[in-house]
Design an enzyme around this catalytic site. Sequence first.
Site, short mmCIF file in Angstrom:
data_model
loop_
_atom_site.label_atom_id
_atom_site.label_comp_id
_atom_site.label_asym_id
_atom_site.label_seq_id
_atom_site.Cartn_x
_atom_site.Cartn_y
_atom_site.Cartn_z
N GLY A 177 26.11 77.60 49.68
CA GLY A 177 25.88 77.53 48.26
C GLY A 177 26.01 76.15 47.57
O GLY A 177 25.99 75.25 48.36
N HIS A 198 19.34 71.14 50.15
CA HIS A 198 19.06 72.54 50.47
C HIS A 198 17.82 72.79 50.28
O HIS A 198 17.27 73.67 51.11
CB HIS A 198 20.24 73.64 49.69
CG HIS A 198 21.61 73.33 50.34
ND1 HIS A 198 22.49 72.84 49.15
CD2 HIS A 198 22.24 73.53 51.26
CE1 HIS A 198 23.57 72.83 49.69
NE2 HIS A 198 23.76 73.08 50.75
N ASP A 243 24.07 66.70 58.62
CA ASP A 243 25.18 67.39 59.51
C ASP A 243 24.84 67.19 60.92
O ASP A 243 24.39 68.07 61.76
CB ASP A 243 25.72 68.72 59.10
CG ASP A 243 26.33 68.80 57.80
OD1 ASP A 243 27.17 68.11 57.50
OD2 ASP A 243 25.55 69.21 57.22
N SER A 292 25.06 66.07 49.16
CA SER A 292 26.41 66.89 49.35
C SER A 292 26.93 67.62 48.49
O SER A 292 26.92 67.01 47.51
CB SER A 292 27.23 65.93 50.02
OG SER A 292 28.23 66.86 50.51
O1 PAF Z 1 26.39 73.33 56.85
C1 PAF Z 1 26.87 74.26 56.24
O2 PAF Z 1 26.77 74.56 55.10
C2 PAF Z 1 27.80 75.31 57.16
O3 PAF Z 1 28.44 74.67 57.88
C3 PAF Z 1 26.81 76.52 57.58
C4 PAF Z 1 25.76 75.99 58.66
C5 PAF Z 1 26.17 77.16 56.55
C6 PAF Z 1 27.87 77.45 58.11
O4 PAF Z 1 28.84 77.95 57.43
#
Ligand code: PAF
Length: 294
Positions: free
Chosen positions: A31, A37, A152, A187
């Site tokens: 979230g 995202h 990541d 981030s």
């Molecule tokens: O990258 C993230 O936001 C988290 O590590 C994930 C992959 C949703 C797992 O909780």
Amino acid sequence: MRTYNSSASLQTALAAFRSSGQRIAFVPTMGNLHEGHLDLVRKARTLCDVVVVSIFVNPLQFGPNEDLDAYPRTLAADKEKLFAEGVQVLVAPGVEAIYPQGMEAQTVVHVPDLGDTLCGRSRPGHFDGVTTVVSKLFNIVQPDVAVFGEKDFQQLSIVRKMTSDLCMPIEIVGVRTTRDEDGLAKSSRNGYLSPRERATAPLLHQTLAECREAIACGFDNFLQLESHARMKLLQAGFEPDYFAIRDARTLLPVTESTEEIAILAAAQLGTTRLIDNVRLALNPVSDWGMLADG
Ligand code: PAF
């Protein structure tokens, strides 16, 4: 867009999509959604008919002194963004739905080696928390494709290995890091930075990019490059955790057979932990070669 908080009704809905021949792409998140995202969501839309996003702040991947309580939770705003991107299904479970017997009793998925270095060394248990929740979410959603950010990079490598080792029939797709104009990787944790720290933060990416440039130009004393970069970050006010030049496939030190280099860094800036990476594909014919991701 439909929101589901538990797996039973979600699985019925997803079965209906599947039985009509629709392919499902999954974007797991915690979230507090930003452009990074949304780029994952946009990629997912190009790959499949149905996009499922999860929002779950996973306590199992936070250490005892980490920012679980402070982690930003912005569900209403996140829903609006996902709706605007045409996401069909949101999964937003509570902790009890994911860990009904509590976290202590939870079976844990551990990816050896890749999960034990870099962030895995500084954040013991972190990647076990990630792989465990991602496995559970994969089993609930059963997607054809799952999309993760390259920011990541270690997490992406670990998830790829887990899916391959456990024969999960899911294609893992990595998406290039989304950056602010000054290079800072997007981030959710950037929101913790004070204005002064925010002004310093782009130096992390600049230092990675300079290191990549030096290697691309033929400089091959990696220990010197790493220690120079750490010193530069320290002088600017970061507390570097690691700055490491590694083989992008194994995350081990670079060898003769390395085809792509990953330069990865994690550093504390005030109370905020920032991570970032850049990569460099090596030209097998002429030593160090072409630039890759930025
Ligand atoms: O990258 C993230 O936001 C988290 O590590 C994930 C992959 C949703 C797992 O909780």
